[in-house]
Design an enzyme around this catalytic site. Sequence first.
Site, mmCIF file in Angstrom:
data_model
loop_
_atom_site.group_PDB
_atom_site.id
_atom_site.type_symbol
_atom_site.label_atom_id
_atom_site.label_comp_id
_atom_site.label_asym_id
_atom_site.label_seq_id
_atom_site.Cartn_x
_atom_site.Cartn_y
_atom_site.Cartn_z
ATOM 1 N N PHE A 1 -1.821 -19.467 -14.708
ATOM 2 C CA PHE A 1 -0.406 -19.150 -14.984
ATOM 3 C C PHE A 1 -0.025 -18.060 -14.336
ATOM 4 C CE2 PHE A 1 -3.342 -16.971 -18.086
ATOM 5 C CZ PHE A 1 -2.906 -15.617 -17.815
ATOM 6 N N TYR B 10 -7.589 -5.843 -9.597
ATOM 7 C CA TYR B 10 -7.096 -5.487 -10.884
ATOM 8 C C TYR B 10 -8.446 -4.671 -11.810
ATOM 9 C CZ TYR B 10 -3.298 -8.494 -10.112
ATOM 10 O OH TYR B 10 -2.187 -8.986 -9.785
ATOM 11 N N ARG C 10 0.668 -1.343 0.036
ATOM 12 C CA ARG C 10 -0.188 -0.030 -0.001
ATOM 13 C C ARG C 10 0.910 1.422 -0.072
ATOM 14 N NH1 ARG C 10 -1.860 -4.230 -0.598
ATOM 15 N NH2 ARG C 10 -3.754 -5.000 0.427
HETATM 16 C C1 LIG Z 1 -2.163 -7.123 -4.221
HETATM 17 C C2 LIG Z 1 -0.587 -6.533 -3.876
HETATM 18 C C3 LIG Z 1 0.244 -6.869 -5.267
HETATM 19 C C4 LIG Z 1 -0.840 -5.086 -4.173
HETATM 20 O O1 LIG Z 1 0.311 -4.269 -4.046
HETATM 21 P P1 LIG Z 1 0.588 -2.925 -2.996
HETATM 22 O O2 LIG Z 1 1.654 -2.438 -3.684
HETATM 23 O O3 LIG Z 1 0.106 -2.841 -1.829
HETATM 24 O O4 LIG Z 1 -0.701 -2.219 -3.933
HETATM 25 P P2 LIG Z 1 -0.715 -0.425 -4.346
HETATM 26 O O5 LIG Z 1 -0.280 0.262 -3.023
HETATM 27 O O6 LIG Z 1 0.002 -0.004 -5.432
HETATM 28 O O7 LIG Z 1 -2.425 -0.311 -4.439
HETATM 29 C C5 LIG Z 1 -2.767 0.173 -5.576
HETATM 30 C C6 LIG Z 1 -4.392 0.117 -5.354
HETATM 31 O O8 LIG Z 1 -5.014 -1.364 -5.166
HETATM 32 C C7 LIG Z 1 -5.722 -1.380 -3.894
HETATM 33 N N1 LIG Z 1 -5.081 -2.641 -3.362
HETATM 34 C C8 LIG Z 1 -4.045 -3.189 -3.553
HETATM 35 N N2 LIG Z 1 -4.037 -4.482 -2.840
HETATM 36 C C9 LIG Z 1 -5.556 -4.634 -2.987
HETATM 37 C C10 LIG Z 1 -5.938 -5.842 -2.368
HETATM 38 N N3 LIG Z 1 -5.564 -7.158 -2.177
HETATM 39 N N4 LIG Z 1 -7.370 -5.763 -2.584
HETATM 40 C C11 LIG Z 1 -8.227 -4.864 -3.125
HETATM 41 N N5 LIG Z 1 -7.387 -3.752 -3.140
HETATM 42 C C12 LIG Z 1 -6.124 -3.558 -3.226
HETATM 43 C C13 LIG Z 1 -5.051 -0.167 -3.210
HETATM 44 O O9 LIG Z 1 -5.816 0.076 -2.191
HETATM 45 C C14 LIG Z 1 -4.627 0.840 -4.177
HETATM 46 O O10 LIG Z 1 -6.033 1.428 -4.515
HETATM 47 P P3 LIG Z 1 -6.081 2.983 -4.941
HETATM 48 O O11 LIG Z 1 -5.101 3.168 -5.992
HETATM 49 O O12 LIG Z 1 -7.289 3.209 -5.559
HETATM 50 O O13 LIG Z 1 -5.727 3.957 -3.633
HETATM 51 C C15 LIG Z 1 0.136 -7.051 -2.787
HETATM 52 O O14 LIG Z 1 -0.683 -6.724 -1.556
HETATM 53 C C16 LIG Z 1 0.477 -8.435 -2.792
HETATM 54 O O15 LIG Z 1 1.738 -8.919 -3.132
HETATM 55 N N6 LIG Z 1 -0.474 -9.296 -2.112
HETATM 56 C C17 LIG Z 1 -0.071 -10.889 -2.276
HETATM 57 C C18 LIG Z 1 0.194 -11.493 -3.548
HETATM 58 C C19 LIG Z 1 -0.841 -11.132 -4.325
HETATM 59 O O16 LIG Z 1 -2.174 -11.484 -4.167
HETATM 60 N N7 LIG Z 1 -0.762 -10.719 -5.709
HETATM 61 C C20 LIG Z 1 -1.435 -10.710 -6.763
HETATM 62 C C21 LIG Z 1 -1.289 -11.794 -7.595
HETATM 63 S S1 LIG Z 1 -2.507 -12.049 -8.687
#
Ligand SMILES: CC(C)(COP(=O)(O)OP(=O)(O)OC[C@H]1O[C@@H](n2cnc3c(N)ncnc32)[C@H](O)[C@@H]1OP(=O)(O)O)[C@@H](O)C(=O)NCCC(=O)NCCS
Length: 405
Positions: free
Chosen positions: A405, A120, A87
């Site tokens: 994938f 996404y 975040r």
């Molecule tokens: C999901 C993940 C990649 C997000 O990364 P992050 O760097 O914290 O995300 P950001 O700070 O860039 O957030 C971007 C936006 O997405 C939102 N967001 C991020 N993770 C989210 C989640 N799990 N659920 C809902 N919203 C999410 C943020 O609130 C933010 O919203 P905004 O731009 O409207 O304010 C990270 O939490 C992670 O690695 N999770 C575990 C692995 C995973 O699930 N990866 C995705 C694989 S498909």
Amino acid sequence: MPIDVRPYDGTARDFLAAAETAFGEHLRDDDAAIFAPVFEADRSIGTWDRDRLVGTASAFSFELTVPGGVLPAAGVTMVGVHPTHRRRGALRRMMRMQLDDVRARGEPLAILWASEGSIYQRFGYGLATLRARIGVQRHRSSFARPHAPSGEMRFVSVDEAKRLFPPIHDAILPSRPGFFHRTPAFWDETLHDPEHWRHGAGAAFHVVHEVAGTPDGYARYRIKDQWDEGGPNSTLVVNEMLATNPAAHLDLWRFLLDVDLIGKIEAWNVAPDDPLILAALEPRRLGLGLADGIWLRVVDVASALAGRRYLADGQLVIEVHDEFCDWNDGRWSLRVEAGVPLVEPTAAAADLACDVTDLGAAYLGGFTFRQLADAGRIEELAPGGVSRADALFRTERAPWCPKVF
Ligand SMILES: CC(C)(COP(=O)(O)OP(=O)(O)OC[C@H]1O[C@@H](n2cnc3c(N)ncnc32)[C@H](O)[C@@H]1OP(=O)(O)O)[C@@H](O)C(=O)NCCC(=O)NCCS
């Protein structure tokens, strides 16, 4: 300290290790070995805190089956940010860089499997395919009609599977939107079978269905062994099952549903229109469930709409809202003559307005514009606009992606 997001220039192993940390896992040597040949370093992005890799996003170069054709598509993968750096905008910056790169490569589409559906959509991905889950007691799995097998089943080794499965898969590929071509390295990854991917089941079994010695279907499954006071009660878990024709498809199901000592048969990624649903005597007993499959991002509206085919002729103007990729934002005219589309920007009045996520949901034929309208996601601007859109976009079969994938 500020984070830095830039193209990745390190090793496949370090990249995978960082991604595994984001997913709450530790890197294992055999996973690193199977990952390296499929890894595309030049499509990979890293988030750095000084010299520490704390975020990853990568993509595979896929050839994706779309209605009536094949288009290059980015298969987005290995997206993760370490819990120490969550975040702070790392994902957003990596998505920006990645989608700009996908566009520059001339790929009209990007697809992904999402760990959480909420992540996404803000970047323009719409739910494009569904998958069905099945969990059926063996003794309630009869077919409604008598079943006469069309061929024979044969167990094969992993090496034989690597040789025999791909042509079967590739014979189905052109007719099912959502399939993508698998390279040999991708097949190695598909058939990789380490203990920690089995979730308590045994090693995978591989079978082919043959007619007069010619394979036309295959299945890969595992057995979770269990013996109760009452006797054998194991679970058979289907990993993947594909056949080039309906007779082989039903034979494969009958085989998987009839293995001795099994109490329950489970499958977690079945096409939502799988013939089993209509073949079963007791459909309710299949324990059907639906879940999201792949999410699709229309990266370039013009080339995406022009790159698929349509089952009807007609004309439609769609007003697309795209906050994250503003080159798509605007009105697009789609005119189909003899199934072939002409797409161009237009100032004409629109038939419907939708977000780019919704265009992604309708693109492969997984959802109709009517469904999107009923869900309050799109707006009909001209009378009959939704019906006209559905007449154009409808497909013969539900799209489905057999491989995560
Ligand atoms: C999901 C993940 C990649 C997000 O990364 P992050 O760097 O914290 O995300 P950001 O700070 O860039 O957030 C971007 C936006 O997405 C939102 N967001 C991020 N993770 C989210 C989640 N799990 N659920 C809902 N919203 C999410 C943020 O609130 C933010 O919203 P905004 O731009 O409207 O304010 C990270 O939490 C992670 O690695 N999770 C575990 C692995 C995973 O699930 N990866 C995705 C694989 S498909």
